[in-house]
Scaffold this active site. Structure first.
Site, PDB file in Angstrom:
ATOM      1  N   ASP A 223       0.850  -1.202   0.000  1.00 56.18           N
ATOM      2  CA  ASP A 223       0.000   0.000   0.000  1.00 56.18           C
ATOM      3  C   ASP A 223       0.886   1.253   0.000  1.00 56.18           C
ATOM      4  OD1 ASP A 223      -3.153   0.563   0.457  1.00 56.18           O
ATOM      5  OD2 ASP A 223      -2.001   2.072   1.535  1.00 56.18           O
ATOM      6  N   TYR A 373      -3.511  11.085   1.155  1.00 59.75           N
ATOM      7  CA  TYR A 373      -3.959  10.956  -0.242  1.00 59.75           C
ATOM      8  C   TYR A 373      -3.937  12.310  -0.937  1.00 59.75           C
ATOM      9  CZ  TYR A 373      -5.462   6.162   0.560  1.00 59.75           C
ATOM     10  OH  TYR A 373      -5.469   4.828   0.834  1.00 59.75           O
ATOM     11  N   HIS A 429      -4.694  -7.725  -0.407  1.00 62.18           N
ATOM     12  CA  HIS A 429      -3.998  -6.455  -0.224  1.00 62.18           C
ATOM     13  C   HIS A 429      -3.260  -6.351   1.114  1.00 62.18           C
ATOM     14  CE1 HIS A 429      -3.201  -2.272  -1.082  1.00 62.18           C
ATOM     15  NE2 HIS A 429      -3.697  -1.923   0.083  1.00 62.18           N
TER      16      HIS A 429
END
Ligand SMILES: *[C@@H]1O[C@H](CO)[C@@H](O)[C@H](O)[C@H]1NC(C)=O
Length: 457
Positions: A223, A373, A429
């Site tokens: 990630d 982000y 993930h």
């Protein structure tokens, strides 16, 4: 005359291209200051302070009071996890959290490894530092930095750490592990100023490793941890001995990628595509577009207005759990969207999942974690780090349920010294947490290859 000139030009161009390609490009960066207000002139406080996770009655009472006041809304019939976290199942999770989950016991579990904090660029950086109890004679432990992502934490590595620091097989390498919290995540202080992106995190972690006395080390990430450790390799290619990642979405779609996508289904051998590559790369185009719209809403919100929805999540433990654990369901397997319970406990225990949620809840970090982000996407996709390849020996663990499948060719385009590319039997993930055994094995295999090569040189 003309053809000779053309020949010279072509050969010159080719040499230029080859030289350019083989030249190690290094990413540049400048020191930052992320503390509140202006930098203090007293110089940096570089002390390392032991840290323990703590809790108290007041914190738990406040949590229970908020949980008790949740206002359930029934999910639509037959909707499972397709509209987001299923409300009926959420009630079950919350009831477990309220009545059976033992945060004090989990706090002790978190404290089974030594934690520290140290101030870098004006903010306190938290990390777990685990030294092996014993190292085979004549060898030394191999330093390894492991970086988590969103919505995870250093806790994702708790199953993996002992497999690396205390391997059961005497032929295995013994690691010394450092797992920091990205600033703004968990017990690391959040930056007080705009602009803290993956390159800043990479620079801060280099300073951390230097402060701990490591001259060289290995790095692992998934990630955001993938991008932070990748940037570390780009900043200091001589200090990062090897880079191991289990996520590597292409940062700059180039010609090889475009060609391979267009022609790969008809000529798989040309691009060394395997059956898995073909299966995962070619769902029909509508499906690809619909799926990416379905699953990327959170990213758009976090990359634009994290502070708005974040306030609600920071006030409501139930909302926070739904927001975080929906990702642990869908990102572990997309098929879990069709299960009433999101398949959450097929791969994880509620204790582990809620411990991760509690790290976000007690530290109040959801807004600052979402801002990462905005800081990373806000500068556009054409960042220097996305244009520069990685020249550090790299290992890639390819888990079958990862969000985005990356064939070897694409990984190689970015990571020029790809030493291993391992298709895994299972895992998604959150692979380090879901499949710690496979991850440990792959890190072992990769590191052995790099160490052997280094010895030969
Ligand atoms: C690691 O290497 C061993 C020996 O070559 C192999 O059997 C095993 O499958 C590898 N494991 C992983 C996860 O790559």
């Amino acid at each position: 005359m003309f053809t000779e000139l053309l020949l010279v030009l072509v050969i010159g161009g080719l040499i230029f291209f080859l030289v350019q390609r083989s030249r190690t490009q290094v990413l540049k960066t400048e020191d930052g200051w992320w503390g509140a207000g202006a930098p203090s002139d007293g110089g940096e406080d570089d002390t390392i302070r032991p840290f323990k996770v703590t809790t108290n009655e007041e914190e738990l009472e406040d949590l229970y009071r908020r949980i008790d006041h949740t206002r359930p809304v029934a999910s639509l019939e037959d909707s499972q996890f397709n509209y987001g976290f299923n409300s009926q199942y959420l009630q079950k999770v919350v009831s477990y959290w309220r009545n059976d989950f033992d945060w004090r016991r989990q706090v002790d579990k978190l404290n089974q490894y030594p934690h520290f904090k140290t101030n870098i660029e004006g903010i306190d950086v938290h990390y777990v530092h685990v030294k092996p109890r014993k190292v085979p004679e004549g060898t030394s432990a191999i330093p390894l930095l492991m970086v988590h992502g969103w919505p995870g934490s250093f806790y994702e590595f708790y199953g993996l750490i002992p497999l690396l620091t205390e391997p059961s097989d005497p032929n295995e390498l013994v690691f010394e592990v450092v797992c920091p919290s990205i600033p703004g995540y968990g017990f690391s202080e959040a930056p007080h100023k705009k602009g803290f992106d993956s390159v800043c995190a990479a620079r801060v972690f280099h300073k951390l490793m230097k402060r701990l006395g490591f001259q060289q080390f290995y790095a692992h990430g998934g990630d955001w941890g993938w991008l932070v450790t990748t940037n570390m390799a780009q900043l200091e290619p001589k200090i990062v001995k090897g880079l191991h990642v289990n996520f590597a979405p292409p940062s700059k779609p180039g010609l090889p990628m475009a060609l391979s996508l267009m022609l790969g289904r008809r000529f798989p051998k040309l691009f060394s595509f395997t059956d898995i590559d073909i299966q995962r790369l070619y769902p029909c185009m509508d499906k690809l577009v619909v799926e990416s719209i379905k699953e990327s809403g959170y990213m758009h919100i976090q990359a634009t207005k994290p502070d708005t929805v974040g306030r609600g999540l920071n006030d409501s433990p139930v909302g926070l759990a739904a927001y975080i654990l929906e990702k642990f369901s869908t990102w572990t397997s997309q098929d879990f969207r069709n299960l009433e319970d999101g398949g959450l406990t097929r791969k994880f225990s509620l204790d582990d999942l809620l411990t991760n949620v509690m790290i976000y809840w007690t530290s109040g970090c959801i807004i600052s974690s979402m801002r990462f982000y905005k800081e990373n996407f806000g500068k556009g996709l054409n960042q220097p780090h996305s244009k520069i390849p990685v020249y550090v020996p790299t290992g890639f663990a390819c888990f079958p349920n990862e969000l985005m499948h990356t064939p070897k060719l694409w990984v190689k385009e970015k990571y020029r010294k790809l030493m291993t590319y391992t298709p895994m039997a299972s895992g998604g993930h959150f692979a380090a947490m879901e499949e710690p055994q496979l991850m440990a094995e792959d890190i072992q295999n990769f590191t052995k290859i790099v160490e052997k090569k280094k010895k030969k040189q």
